[in-house]
Design a protein around this motif. Sequence first.
Motif, short mmCIF file in Angstrom:
data_model
loop_
_atom_site.label_atom_id
_atom_site.label_comp_id
_atom_site.label_asym_id
_atom_site.label_seq_id
_atom_site.Cartn_x
_atom_site.Cartn_y
_atom_site.Cartn_z
N GLU A 312 -5.74 -48.37 30.73
CA GLU A 312 -6.39 -47.68 29.81
C GLU A 312 -6.26 -46.08 30.06
N LEU A 313 -6.47 -45.94 31.42
CA LEU A 313 -6.47 -44.46 31.64
C LEU A 313 -5.18 -43.79 31.23
N THR A 314 -4.10 -44.51 31.28
CA THR A 314 -2.74 -43.97 31.10
C THR A 314 -2.69 -43.80 29.56
N ARG A 315 -3.20 -44.73 28.79
CA ARG A 315 -3.15 -44.66 27.31
C ARG A 315 -4.19 -43.65 26.76
N LEU A 316 -5.13 -43.38 27.62
CA LEU A 316 -6.08 -42.18 27.05
C LEU A 316 -5.68 -40.86 27.76
N GLY A 317 -4.44 -40.62 28.25
CA GLY A 317 -3.77 -39.71 28.73
C GLY A 317 -4.38 -38.99 30.09
N ARG A 318 -5.39 -39.83 30.68
CA ARG A 318 -6.12 -39.20 31.92
C ARG A 318 -5.29 -39.39 33.19
N THR A 319 -4.01 -40.05 32.96
CA THR A 319 -2.78 -40.11 34.08
C THR A 319 -1.63 -39.50 33.49
N PRO A 320 -0.78 -39.14 34.16
CA PRO A 320 0.58 -38.61 33.61
C PRO A 320 1.57 -39.70 33.43
N HIS A 321 1.33 -41.21 33.67
CA HIS A 321 2.25 -42.11 33.87
C HIS A 321 2.53 -42.84 32.58
N ARG A 322 2.94 -41.88 31.67
CA ARG A 322 3.36 -42.47 30.40
C ARG A 322 4.51 -42.31 29.76
N PRO A 323 5.71 -42.30 30.44
CA PRO A 323 5.97 -42.52 32.18
C PRO A 323 5.94 -41.21 32.78
N TYR A 324 5.84 -41.22 34.08
CA TYR A 324 5.63 -39.99 34.86
C TYR A 324 7.06 -39.88 35.52
N TYR A 325 7.69 -38.83 35.30
CA TYR A 325 8.85 -38.37 36.00
C TYR A 325 9.02 -37.69 37.18
N ALA A 326 8.11 -37.66 38.21
CA ALA A 326 8.03 -37.06 39.51
C ALA A 326 9.14 -37.63 40.46
N THR A 327 10.25 -37.58 40.20
CA THR A 327 11.32 -37.94 40.89
C THR A 327 12.51 -37.28 40.94
N ALA A 328 12.89 -36.94 42.26
CA ALA A 328 14.29 -36.19 42.14
C ALA A 328 15.51 -37.14 42.42
N ASP A 329 15.23 -38.50 42.88
CA ASP A 329 16.22 -39.15 43.28
C ASP A 329 16.58 -40.37 42.15
N ALA A 330 15.84 -40.59 41.19
CA ALA A 330 16.15 -41.69 40.43
C ALA A 330 17.18 -41.46 39.41
N THR A 331 17.48 -40.18 39.19
CA THR A 331 18.69 -39.93 38.28
C THR A 331 20.04 -39.94 38.90
N PRO A 332 20.25 -39.51 40.07
CA PRO A 332 21.45 -39.82 40.75
C PRO A 332 21.56 -41.26 40.90
N LEU A 333 20.68 -41.90 41.39
CA LEU A 333 20.83 -43.29 41.73
C LEU A 333 21.06 -44.28 40.49
N PHE A 334 20.56 -43.81 39.24
CA PHE A 334 20.94 -44.37 37.70
C PHE A 334 22.59 -44.44 37.68
N VAL A 335 23.07 -43.24 38.01
CA VAL A 335 24.38 -42.81 37.72
C VAL A 335 25.14 -43.87 38.53
N TRP A 336 24.86 -43.73 39.91
CA TRP A 336 25.38 -44.58 40.74
C TRP A 336 25.70 -46.06 40.36
N LEU A 337 24.30 -46.56 39.89
CA LEU A 337 24.34 -48.03 39.69
C LEU A 337 25.40 -48.40 38.46
N VAL A 338 25.11 -47.43 37.38
CA VAL A 338 25.90 -47.76 36.04
C VAL A 338 27.20 -47.76 36.52
N GLY A 339 27.86 -46.68 37.54
CA GLY A 339 29.18 -46.84 37.96
C GLY A 339 29.53 -48.07 38.58
#
Length: 646
Positions: A312-339
């Motif tokens: 409910e907190l996220t659906r009401l905008g009380r948290t940023p997890h809608r989704p939350y993008y605070a990560t520097a490492d998920a993006t390179p890990l994503f490309v690595w896994l696709v490869g």
Amino acid sequence: MLNIRTVLKDNHLYLVGNQNYEIAEGESGLYRRDTRFLSRYEWRLDGQRLQHLLQHQRYPFWLHEHAANADVGYTMRIGVRRDLTVTGHELRDTLRITRYRGEAPYTLSLALAADFLDMFEVRGWPGALGPRNVETREVEGGVEFRYTAQDGLLCRALVQTSLPARWDGEQLSWTLTAPVSDLQIRVFLLQGEELPASGDPAALAAEYDALARSVAGRLRDPLDQAVLTRSVQDLRSLTFHTAHGPFPAAGLPWFVAPFGRDSLIIALMVKDHLPELALAVVRALAAKQGKTYDPHTLEQPGKILHEERVGELTRLGRTPHRPYYATADATPLFVWLVGELAEQHRELAQELRPHWEAALHWLLTDGDPDGDGFIEYTPDPGGITNAVWKDSGDSTFTAEGKDVSGHVAVIEVQGYAYAAYLAAARLYRLLGEGARGAEWESRAARLRERFQEAFWWPEQGYYVHGLDGDKQPLRVLVSNPAHTLWTGIIPPEVAPQVAATALGQRLWSGWGIRTLAQGEPRYNPVSYHNGSVWPHDTALAALGMARYGLHNEARRVARALFDAARAAPDGRLSELFAGFDREGDSPPVPYPAACHPQGWDAAIPLALAHLLNETPVPAAGELLRTSGEPPDEVLGGAFRAAALGR
């Protein structure tokens, strides 16, 4: 906080109990989709707690119990045989109550309460909504708790009983007179227009049995084998349904949600054994890839999410997890896994091309905000300070003990980027675009050269933790460089030095590699990231050592992790444990708030099992092969069942 926590789970439904699987205090509850529906579920016999004689978790979703009247002494008066399961949307509690002495009637009661709190509120998130206006009403065959969230979503906990019961506003009760009484409670957690749907515990148990058979006899030592069996069962338990297939939760009980970094690392560890899980991860994350700029959620075009919540907190905008993008490492890990996956699933190169190309663009633009060629994060003042796997606010600091600021580049993320660039080269070559492949190979080579210049720490024969916002090296002895061996960015000629330092007295505890070395500022063996041991971090170092041909070192590390799991009462690794030295036959010292089980750690036995044997490492897919069956059919079949959302 519960001192001892028990968990039963299937798909999105999970029970968090005290040491006796009771929902009675603290964060215990029956949860679904980031919401605690039931906040109390406690049995009483003649007003007293049952005396628990045996509680055996047959499967991750099934508790089998024998209990008796309180103060049983030498002779039991009333006995209770009980099977408690959670499957699909349903909790099912089946009891047989037997009277062994006397003929007087007795009263069995079940105390119930519902609060419909957001999971974040249960854990103390600031800005809680406060107590909910919960409607409780008797319905045919039981009682129902109803709450309409502030966004209009109706949530219900429907409790049905097989025997007529009295409801007094706090508990259901039964006066029993027969020598033997059978009673079944069924609880359905529903949202919106959902209707009650029965689970199938027997079918799910059969899937778990098939999983156990699929890995039977793969390790010589039966205790190691038990750890491996537990591992695959935990991975099955942690998965939940998505439109793209079975997706691994990061950990129980608080992280039953899509996490970018966690799921990608799990998938990279088990992709050869569970390719369907890995494929679901990349497709699900691609569907949520960033498209625009949002300063609250830190969304950026091409960026892969950190965490998504639906409470409910996220659906009401009380948290940023809608989704939350605070990560520097998920993006390179994503490309690595696709490869990696595209090597066996060539169609993936074209299918996900817009996504991995967008991710590569992010790495070269927003992922490198100061344009120095390294991937960086900038601490989010209202959110996560350190947007990497060591995400606690005090994990990254200078040799003088000062917190970092500005655009921070930590070592393992550069390794992930290196692996991503080489993956991009392979993806372009799969698409017949060799020239573009060569460009990315050159980019990877330049990154490796610059990495060596900026991160090498010759006085230690090791690497620094990272570069702070002023591009000054963080000369702090941490586990991260050993972890980075996994990525391949470290030149082969220095890999033995890195392994030797990681296995030296200051970093090696005997159970794993300390996140921070003894003697460093902030060292504390019972801290989240400053002296504790994280098994997944150590396991990735072991895989890296094996990658560089350091097999003895890799086996030593794998042996220590299996020993740690064997020392645990339930035969599994937890999220982390304290960094005290290993002493005699004493087990690792637990870390109080560790997730258990945790996704990364459930993947470890599968990923490292081959290192325990002195014989050559099996080829991909060989580890789980059973006689007469293709390599992934049994494991894959069970995980496909999770995809059905049963």
